[in-house]
Design a protein around this motif. Structure first.
Motif, short mmCIF file in Angstrom:
data_model
loop_
_atom_site.label_atom_id
_atom_site.label_comp_id
_atom_site.label_asym_id
_atom_site.label_seq_id
_atom_site.Cartn_x
_atom_site.Cartn_y
_atom_site.Cartn_z
N LYS A 167 -24.50 -15.27 -20.89
CA LYS A 167 -24.15 -16.76 -20.80
C LYS A 167 -25.33 -17.42 -20.16
O LYS A 167 -24.99 -18.60 -19.74
N LEU A 175 -25.87 -20.57 -21.89
CA LEU A 175 -24.73 -21.60 -21.68
C LEU A 175 -25.27 -22.52 -20.25
O LEU A 175 -25.32 -23.82 -20.09
N ARG A 223 -26.25 -26.52 -20.09
CA ARG A 223 -25.38 -27.43 -19.59
C ARG A 223 -25.80 -27.70 -18.00
O ARG A 223 -25.31 -28.70 -17.54
N THR A 236 -17.36 -25.92 -16.86
CA THR A 236 -16.10 -25.63 -17.47
C THR A 236 -16.16 -25.86 -18.82
O THR A 236 -16.76 -26.58 -19.28
N THR A 237 -15.06 -25.09 -19.48
CA THR A 237 -15.07 -25.41 -20.98
C THR A 237 -14.19 -26.44 -21.38
O THR A 237 -13.03 -26.12 -20.83
N ASN A 238 -14.41 -27.24 -22.25
CA ASN A 238 -13.50 -28.60 -22.45
C ASN A 238 -13.22 -28.61 -23.87
O ASN A 238 -12.82 -29.64 -24.33
N GLU A 239 -13.02 -27.36 -24.53
CA GLU A 239 -12.66 -27.18 -26.16
C GLU A 239 -11.30 -27.73 -26.04
O GLU A 239 -10.24 -27.11 -25.47
N SER A 274 -8.11 -30.53 -19.88
CA SER A 274 -9.53 -30.80 -20.45
C SER A 274 -9.34 -32.49 -20.54
O SER A 274 -8.86 -33.23 -19.72
N TYR A 312 -11.30 -16.99 -19.12
CA TYR A 312 -12.51 -17.30 -18.37
C TYR A 312 -12.43 -16.51 -16.61
O TYR A 312 -13.19 -16.44 -16.23
#
Lengths: 282, 121
Positions: free
Chosen positions: A32, A35, A39, A76-79, A118, A226
């Protein structure tokens, strides 16, 4: 992580990895790094640093503050999208809600929670479905709660404003014309739906008691993936405390309670996989 | 699964054809509404038609109205895929008989979501 890979990692990666693990229970392995670079660099730039390494050396010995918080938020993943994966919403509409409405007829109260919400599409999808398909709930007390680690996401969700790409994803066109108003390049959800919802910041690995009241339905989708196994167990233990005995929980397609928490059992429902407490009466 | 793609722009046709194929559809193509009606008569009935709005000869709206007059094609789901983004235009397409509406530009995931909503995937 192999010694060779660890050696190749920049020193700031370990600081960032520990920060997000300790504060948000997010596990970042060596794969990662891209990533983190993509980000976290904007956070560094926003605070006047020319690299992540420079920012990390400056904040390494400082107490937890704004920059630390922004690094976590960036990772943090916001998908999300409206009616994502469809089947949980079908199960809710065809089976779970009709049964709950029957059982709660005396209290006339229902509580549904979108954990890790999210930008809010999941909870608004539920609100839209309730408005369209369950008009009887208009006279009930319906609590729709959305929570997320990210303050920025909570603010976005509460604003109920989406861009074209977001309303293109999963939202039936009939709902778009009925419940959204176009404002330039944005689409604003009508107040009649927006005001059905409540939004709060919540870190899932910290105690929830002050934020989350007993729930009939919990959407906890695509967030446990996660977390480390220990943190998954802690989160599920807290769900156990807030989920009503005949309530129901949805996890993401790649998630399970197996080998984590024996108090839940899986059951198929209208093409979706749902979880309930063993000994519950759904 | 079969899809009829009705689009006058060659570049756009190429992009959407690739999306549909990746999603597992056999694709028949037409460059305007007249071509699309001919294609419907000559090939096996599609599960879905993905239709642009602005095209020469017969536009997407006229095509959808014509399609909906032909009861043998009632089972064909229609997604209007266009650059038109006014609420009144979306309402117009839906009342002409489109089942769904997607605004250009859109990624494959947006098209897939619409096809899932329509039960053709």
């Amino acid at each position: 992580m192999t010694a060779a890979v660890a050696e190749a990692l920049p020193a700031y990666f370990d600081f960032v990895r520990r920060l997000v693990a300790e504060r948000a229970a997010i596990v970042l392995d060596a794969t990662k790094l891209y990533l983190v670079d993509a980000r976290v660099m904007p956070v560094a730039a926003r605070h006047g640093f020319d690299s992540i390494a420079a920012m990390v050396s400056a904040i390494r010995s400082r107490p937890f503050g704004l920059i630390h918080e922004e690094i976590i938020e960036a990772l943090t993943t916001n998908e999300t999208s409206f009616f994502r994966d469809v089947t949980p919403f079908e199960a809710l509409k065809k089976t779970i809600l009709p049964e709950l409405i029957q059982k709660r007829g005396a209290q006339r109260e229902l509580s549904i929670w979108s954990a890790a919400c999210s930008s809010g599409q999941e909870l608004y999808s539920i609100a839209l479905m309730l408005r369209e398909s369950f008009p009887t709930l208009g006279s009930w007390k319906v609590n729709l709660l959305g929570t997320d680690y990210s303050t920025q996401m909570i603010e976005r969700a509460a604003s109920a404003v989406y861009n074209q790409s977001e309303v293109n994803r999963g939202l039936p066109a009939s709902y778009l014309v009925k419940y959204f108003q176009r404002q330039g390049l944005q689409w604003r959800l009508s107040d009649s739906i927006r005001t059905m919802t409540t939004w709060r910041r919540l870190n899932l690995i910290e105690p929830w008691s002050s934020v989350v009241a007993p729930m009939d339905v919990v959407f906890l989708r695509n967030v446990l993936i996660y977390f480390s196994p220990d943190d998954k167990k802690k989160v599920l233990a807290q769900v156990r405390k807030v989920l009503r005995p005949d309530g129901c929980m949805f996890l993401g397609g790649a998630e399970t309670t197996m080998k984590l928490d024996d108090s839940f059992e899986r059951f198929p429902c209208d093409g979706a996989v749902c979880y309930r407490l063993k000994g519950g009466c759904t | 699964m079969r899809a009829l793609l009705v689009e006058d722009s060659r570049a756009q046709r190429c992009v959407v054809r690739a999306m549909l194929k990746e999603l597992g559809f056999e694709v028949v193509e037409a460059t305007n509404g007249h071509d699309a009606l001919r294609a419907l008569e000559q090939s096996e009935r599609p599960d879905v038609a993905v239709v642009d709005w602005n095209m020469p000869e017969m536009d997407g709206l006229e095509f959808i109205r014509e399609l909906r007059r032909r009861r043998q094609f009632d089972s064909v789901r229609v997604v209007m895929a266009t650059s038109e983004t006014e609420t009144s235009q979306i309402e117009c397409a839906l009342s002409a008989g489109a089942d769904e509406y997607v605004m250009k530009p859109y990624p494959k995931d947006a098209l897939r979501d619409k096809l899932v909503l329509l039960g053709v995937m």
